[in-house]
Design a protein around this motif. Sequence first.
Motif, PDB file in Angstrom:
ATOM      1  N   ARG A  98       7.888  39.839   0.503  1.00 39.33           N
ATOM      2  CA  ARG A  98       9.054  39.903  -0.385  1.00 39.33           C
ATOM      3  C   ARG A  98      10.312  39.366   0.307  1.00 39.33           C
ATOM      4  N   LEU A  99      10.468  39.669   1.588  1.00 46.28           N
ATOM      5  CA  LEU A  99      11.623  39.158   2.322  1.00 46.28           C
ATOM      6  C   LEU A  99      11.560  37.644   2.478  1.00 46.28           C
ATOM      7  N   LEU A 100      10.359  37.130   2.719  1.00 42.57           N
ATOM      8  CA  LEU A 100      10.193  35.680   2.819  1.00 42.57           C
ATOM      9  C   LEU A 100      10.500  35.023   1.478  1.00 42.57           C
ATOM     10  N   GLN A 101      10.027  35.651   0.401  1.00 40.41           N
ATOM     11  CA  GLN A 101      10.304  35.142  -0.938  1.00 40.41           C
ATOM     12  C   GLN A 101      11.806  35.125  -1.203  1.00 40.41           C
ATOM     13  N   ALA A 102      12.490  36.183  -0.796  1.00 40.68           N
ATOM     14  CA  ALA A 102      13.932  36.273  -0.999  1.00 40.68           C
ATOM     15  C   ALA A 102      14.663  35.158  -0.255  1.00 40.68           C
ATOM     16  N   ALA A 103      14.219  34.892   0.969  1.00 38.10           N
ATOM     17  CA  ALA A 103      14.902  33.907   1.815  1.00 38.10           C
ATOM     18  C   ALA A 103      14.657  32.474   1.378  1.00 38.10           C
ATOM     19  N   THR A 104      13.432  32.183   0.957  1.00 35.51           N
ATOM     20  CA  THR A 104      13.056  30.789   0.706  1.00 35.51           C
ATOM     21  C   THR A 104      13.119  30.369  -0.753  1.00 35.51           C
ATOM     22  N   ARG A 105      13.033  31.327  -1.660  1.00 31.48           N
ATOM     23  CA  ARG A 105      12.930  30.961  -3.067  1.00 31.48           C
ATOM     24  C   ARG A 105      14.049  31.539  -3.926  1.00 31.48           C
ATOM     25  N   GLU A 106      14.433  32.783  -3.676  1.00 33.80           N
ATOM     26  CA  GLU A 106      15.409  33.443  -4.540  1.00 33.80           C
ATOM     27  C   GLU A 106      16.847  33.166  -4.126  1.00 33.80           C
ATOM     28  N   GLY A 131      17.197  39.178  -9.453  1.00 30.62           N
ATOM     29  CA  GLY A 131      17.688  39.686  -8.173  1.00 30.62           C
ATOM     30  C   GLY A 131      16.564  39.907  -7.197  1.00 30.62           C
ATOM     31  N   PHE A 132      16.943  40.180  -5.970  1.00 32.22           N
ATOM     32  CA  PHE A 132      15.954  40.442  -4.937  1.00 32.22           C
ATOM     33  C   PHE A 132      15.190  41.727  -5.250  1.00 32.22           C
ATOM     34  N   LEU A 182      16.935  40.551 -20.432  1.00 35.62           N
ATOM     35  CA  LEU A 182      15.677  40.165 -19.785  1.00 35.62           C
ATOM     36  C   LEU A 182      15.797  40.402 -18.292  1.00 35.62           C
ATOM     37  N   GLU A 183      14.899  41.162 -17.734  1.00 38.92           N
ATOM     38  CA  GLU A 183      14.848  41.353 -16.286  1.00 38.92           C
ATOM     39  C   GLU A 183      13.697  40.492 -15.768  1.00 38.92           C
ATOM     40  N   ILE A 184      14.027  39.308 -15.252  1.00 35.56           N
ATOM     41  CA  ILE A 184      12.997  38.349 -14.857  1.00 35.56           C
ATOM     42  C   ILE A 184      13.345  37.687 -13.530  1.00 35.56           C
ATOM     43  N   GLU A 185      12.372  36.968 -12.989  1.00 33.11           N
ATOM     44  CA  GLU A 185      12.537  36.299 -11.702  1.00 33.11           C
ATOM     45  C   GLU A 185      13.254  34.958 -11.872  1.00 33.11           C
ATOM     46  N   VAL A 186      13.610  34.342 -10.739  1.00 33.22           N
ATOM     47  CA  VAL A 186      14.450  33.136 -10.770  1.00 33.22           C
ATOM     48  C   VAL A 186      13.774  31.956 -11.464  1.00 33.22           C
ATOM     49  N   GLN A 187      12.467  31.831 -11.314  1.00 33.23           N
ATOM     50  CA  GLN A 187      11.765  30.716 -11.954  1.00 33.23           C
ATOM     51  C   GLN A 187      11.828  30.852 -13.467  1.00 33.23           C
ATOM     52  N   ALA A 212      -1.444  29.753 -23.228  1.00 33.36           N
ATOM     53  CA  ALA A 212      -2.086  28.706 -24.028  1.00 33.36           C
ATOM     54  C   ALA A 212      -1.642  28.739 -25.488  1.00 33.36           C
ATOM     55  N   SER A 213      -1.341  29.942 -26.007  1.00 34.62           N
ATOM     56  CA  SER A 213      -0.967  30.074 -27.420  1.00 34.62           C
ATOM     57  C   SER A 213       0.542  30.011 -27.648  1.00 34.62           C
ATOM     58  N   ASN A 214       1.313  29.677 -26.588  1.00 36.34           N
ATOM     59  CA  ASN A 214       2.776  29.578 -26.666  1.00 36.34           C
ATOM     60  C   ASN A 214       3.416  30.907 -27.063  1.00 36.34           C
ATOM     61  N   GLY A 215       2.793  31.987 -26.628  1.00 36.37           N
ATOM     62  CA  GLY A 215       3.304  33.308 -26.957  1.00 36.37           C
ATOM     63  C   GLY A 215       4.345  33.837 -25.988  1.00 36.37           C
ATOM     64  N   LEU A 216       4.665  33.050 -24.961  1.00 35.90           N
ATOM     65  CA  LEU A 216       5.633  33.487 -23.954  1.00 35.90           C
ATOM     66  C   LEU A 216       6.854  32.577 -23.958  1.00 35.90           C
ATOM     67  N   LEU A 217       8.012  33.187 -23.874  1.00 41.30           N
ATOM     68  CA  LEU A 217       9.261  32.429 -23.819  1.00 41.30           C
ATOM     69  C   LEU A 217       9.414  31.758 -22.469  1.00 41.30           C
ATOM     70  N   GLU A 218       8.957  32.449 -21.420  1.00 39.75           N
ATOM     71  CA  GLU A 218       8.948  31.922 -20.066  1.00 39.75           C
ATOM     72  C   GLU A 218       7.911  32.696 -19.281  1.00 39.75           C
ATOM     73  N   TYR A 219       7.476  32.100 -18.180  1.00 40.43           N
ATOM     74  CA  TYR A 219       6.576  32.829 -17.284  1.00 40.43           C
ATOM     75  C   TYR A 219       6.681  32.238 -15.891  1.00 40.43           C
ATOM     76  N   ALA A 220       6.242  33.039 -14.917  1.00 42.05           N
ATOM     77  CA  ALA A 220       6.335  32.596 -13.529  1.00 42.05           C
ATOM     78  C   ALA A 220       5.301  33.333 -12.697  1.00 42.05           C
ATOM     79  N   GLY A 221       4.933  32.713 -11.592  1.00 47.18           N
ATOM     80  CA  GLY A 221       4.074  33.359 -10.616  1.00 47.18           C
ATOM     81  C   GLY A 221       4.930  33.919  -9.494  1.00 47.18           C
ATOM     82  N   TYR A 222       4.627  35.149  -9.072  1.00 46.84           N
ATOM     83  CA  TYR A 222       5.437  35.791  -8.031  1.00 46.84           C
ATOM     84  C   TYR A 222       4.554  36.728  -7.213  1.00 46.84           C
ATOM     85  N   VAL A 223       4.433  36.455  -5.919  1.00 46.26           N
ATOM     86  CA  VAL A 223       3.625  37.259  -4.992  1.00 46.26           C
ATOM     87  C   VAL A 223       2.251  37.545  -5.604  1.00 46.26           C
ATOM     88  N   ASP A 224       1.529  36.479  -5.929  1.00 48.81           N
ATOM     89  CA  ASP A 224       0.145  36.545  -6.409  1.00 48.81           C
ATOM     90  C   ASP A 224      -0.024  37.148  -7.802  1.00 48.81           C
TER      91      ASP A 224
END
Length: 219
Positions: free
Chosen positions: A149-157, A12-13, A101-106, A67-79
């Motif tokens: 954050r608002l730009l991220q919400a509008a263009t990506r989320e 979510g936003f 899981l509380e995670i971002e859209v990517q 690198a060690s495949n220890g993450l199920l998923e990952y994403a970059g968000y606001v640096d």
Amino acid sequence: MKRKGCLVVISGFSGAGKGTIVKKLMKQYEGEYALSVSMTTRQPRPGEVDGREYFFVTKERFEQEIASNGLLEYAGYVDNYYGTPRKYVEEKMAEGKDVILEIEVQGAKQIKQIFPEAVLLFVTTPSAEILKERLVGRGTESEEKIAQRLLQAATREAPAIPDYDYLIVNDELDECIAHVRSVIESARSAPMRRRDFVAQFMKDLRSFAEREARKPEQV
């Protein structure tokens, strides 16, 4: 047969209240869900505790986990990086726990590719104006960060919303939590999320049918 846990992704936003929803859900239905604590490189906000809200790590440590495949998923968000440790999620699902899981859209997109049966929920405010008001009202970020954050919400989320299974409008909190709860309960019953049960039932049914067919006909 023991039911395998359901994987529930809540995105979510920023400012829509997804974190509050998750906390209230876990408190009201204690013991029914397992909350996956994400890993992040961002700095803790006031009141946040390492290992509770997030595992706060350096970028170097995070990249080692990648690198060690220890993450199920990952994403970059606001640096910053955000990711889900793999081991905990898989163990809890095997125990029959519904994992939230509380995670971002990517990250949600990655999860759906790995677990097509995952239930994806997107949390939003009733309007864009209210979203901005909540971001400002938190008082934790600069005007520049809020603008990001608002730009991220509008263009990506916002463009990713159609990829989710359910849209959750967080207007009145208690009603919102009840809605999320009902969605999860309904999702549990979908055949695609009870594949082990369906497969075993079909196997047993065929076995019974074959035994009946082999019985001599009664005159």
